[in-house]
Write an enzyme that holds these catalytic residues in place. Sequence first.
Site, mmCIF file in Angstrom:
data_model
loop_
_atom_site.group_PDB
_atom_site.id
_atom_site.type_symbol
_atom_site.label_atom_id
_atom_site.label_comp_id
_atom_site.label_asym_id
_atom_site.label_seq_id
_atom_site.Cartn_x
_atom_site.Cartn_y
_atom_site.Cartn_z
ATOM 1 N NE ARG A 27 23.430 113.668 70.850
ATOM 2 C CZ ARG A 27 23.851 112.404 70.519
ATOM 3 N NH1 ARG A 27 22.783 111.306 70.227
ATOM 4 N NH2 ARG A 27 25.095 112.290 70.009
ATOM 5 C CG ASN A 126 28.129 116.125 68.750
ATOM 6 O OD1 ASN A 126 28.023 117.591 68.921
ATOM 7 N ND2 ASN A 126 26.945 115.635 68.504
ATOM 8 N N GLY A 127 32.292 115.052 69.769
ATOM 9 C CA GLY A 127 33.544 114.427 69.754
ATOM 10 C C GLY A 127 34.583 115.121 70.560
ATOM 11 C CD GLU A 519 21.883 107.544 85.512
ATOM 12 O OE1 GLU A 519 22.110 107.937 84.502
ATOM 13 O OE2 GLU A 519 20.803 106.702 85.735
HETATM 14 O O1 M6R Z 1 23.805 104.125 75.192
HETATM 15 P P1 M6R Z 1 24.601 102.977 76.108
HETATM 16 O O2 M6R Z 1 23.596 101.839 76.527
HETATM 17 O O3 M6R Z 1 25.826 102.472 75.428
HETATM 18 O O4 M6R Z 1 24.868 103.985 77.276
HETATM 19 C C1 M6R Z 1 25.614 103.413 78.334
HETATM 20 C C2 M6R Z 1 25.695 104.286 79.612
HETATM 21 O O5 M6R Z 1 26.108 105.670 79.525
HETATM 22 C C3 M6R Z 1 24.005 104.665 80.022
HETATM 23 O O6 M6R Z 1 23.449 103.252 80.543
HETATM 24 C C4 M6R Z 1 23.995 105.518 81.231
HETATM 25 O O7 M6R Z 1 24.736 104.716 82.453
HETATM 26 C C5 M6R Z 1 22.728 105.789 81.659
HETATM 27 N N1 M6R Z 1 22.812 107.202 81.933
HETATM 28 C C6 M6R Z 1 22.141 105.299 82.765
HETATM 29 O O8 M6R Z 1 20.969 105.432 83.128
#
Ligand code: M6R
Length: 641
Positions: A27, A126-127, A519
């Site tokens: 995270r 967090n936030g 990524e």
């Molecule tokens: O938890 P979520 O599916 O809402 O997250 C959305 C994006 O942040 C997430 O898919 C991000 O693009 C990933 N790192 C992709 O691998």
Amino acid sequence: MCGIVGYVGCKQATPVLINTLKKLEYRGYDSAGIAVMNDDEILVRKAKGALRVLTEDITKEVVRLNDKMTGEECDAREAELIAATDKFVKGTIGIGHTRWATHGEPSDINAHPHTNVSGTIAIVHNGIIENYAKLKEQLQAQGIVFKSQTDTEVIAHLVNFFYEQTNDIFEAVKLALKKLEGSYALGVICKDYPDRIIAARKDSPLIVGLGKNENFIASDVPAVLEYTREVYYLDQKELAVVYSDHVDLFTEDGEKIIKEPSHIEWDMAAAKKGGYAHFMLKEIYEQPKALKDTLHPHLVFNGDKAVDIKFDEMDFSSIFENVDRIIITACGTAYHAGVAARYIFEQLTRVPVVVDVASEFRYKNPIISNKDVVIIISQSGETADTLAALRLAKEAGAKVIAITNVVGSTVSREADRVIYTLAGPEIAVASTKAYTTQLMCLYLLALKMAAARNTVSQKDFEYYLEQLELIPDQVEQILKDQSNTQKFASENFNKNKVFYIGRLIDSASSLESALKLKEVSYMHSEAFAAGELKHGPIALIDKETLVVALATQKALYEKINSNVQEVKTRGASTLVICQGDEQVFVKGESADTIIKIPQIEDIFAAITAIIPAQLFAYYCSVLRGIDPDKPKNLAKSVTVE
Ligand code: M6R
């Protein structure tokens, strides 16, 4: 974004905090810190860098202590260390944090926990506190000197301000929260209350883990799985006072709440690497099972033939019959699942589909009516932008269907209907099994809607279900025979430009393939609808370029082969990922390398087509010496805007 943990019990808190933080490193990993309470003081240790740096710092202190420094000049320091470490090691209550910087660069000072001036109150957060600048000014006007550039430090001083007035830490936190604008998940400890942690949340997830004579707080379930599988999901604006032997829950106004804890189905093994070098690889390999787990509970069989789809006791018929339009909104990989879904829904249901990135949705004054169905896709169920889109859609009177992986997540609680991807915990930052299981749910939903609207015959419907059932085994087959992908990565991992091209649903797979590669490998990669190449991007093609063509749509094989030829002529290296039966691409002519995936009806090829691309991204990452589980600047769950 960041990870929060907290422990209160009879064990030494430090090892528990470090251990639980390790599970949350995905995270955020630019700094980490812990605060441990002994009867008479709060000890804080924090360090820039990965959790390992903090652990080494703490260990060094203990080692220095054990080595018993000699020499006069060391004596005083040693006495100091003995006293500090002794307390540090003894404390049985504490909070910890792993940070993904938003306000203030990653540094020791900006790392959490943050304290009030006297160090008697410590906070992890967090936030984002949106009005922190104004609050900071007010606090500074009272003579408070800030140490860090973070928004979180404001909360520590604000709680202190109200504590001085009320002499009650719970009241102080409650009053401080009323002043905050923005999002928070908080853990607070106070020297005068050595038996409890105060926790609270708004727009940022927080759970309370329930153990035996010990309790926990954490921003995500994997942190506490080693200790317990019973948790409370805190709801919006709820507070918890966590003691070692019980937990009290309250509304924002301090009224007591009674609720049942949730039992977590997955176990520790699901949140560990289990022999794989990285979580990303493990999760890629988990896809056959995740896909089966997601598909099978929804199939209705007649003998051994799937004849219908069910979504538990949820009734979708009223939604399906009156729909004028489908709006899909999500972020990142989940958005790409939405882009693929546009082709799936339009082809199968003939209902028009609009797909939007959730980060834009609320700012574009979207047109939404009560005859729209809004599909929200989110692995974590906590993405701030996606949640904002969900709330806007509900306000506008649309029916909201959520696809999420996390039971109890905010998205799952706020949507009208939920379909779960049963992928198990996804730890790697780069989403893999969440994407393919999201697609599986979207196929099921589209088929169910198509059946309800009579846009597919029962015969075709049953044939399509057969196709869906093929997918998990086909993915397994691709994974078993992936040596060609690995070899291709070893030949191309140092390319500077990678373009993914595809037509129709393959253009969605191209977007996801390019995201995966950038990524985890930091290779510059882009995706284009193949027919768009000659309208501009082809200007970039040269012999440094790798072009990957996703070609699963049989009717368009010739077209995409022409596109591959166009880039080949201009010096690009080329890889074609296509269905097993095709005869159009000839190795050595347009395609340097061909990777064949098993034969399937075109519209269902999105899941299998992405697997070689996921593997390619993974291998490029490793070959470039990058840890694919911790790509720079990224964090798993984006709970801030
Ligand atoms: O938890 P979520 O599916 O809402 O997250 C959305 C994006 O942040 C997430 O898919 C991000 O693009 C990933 N790192 C992709 O691998």
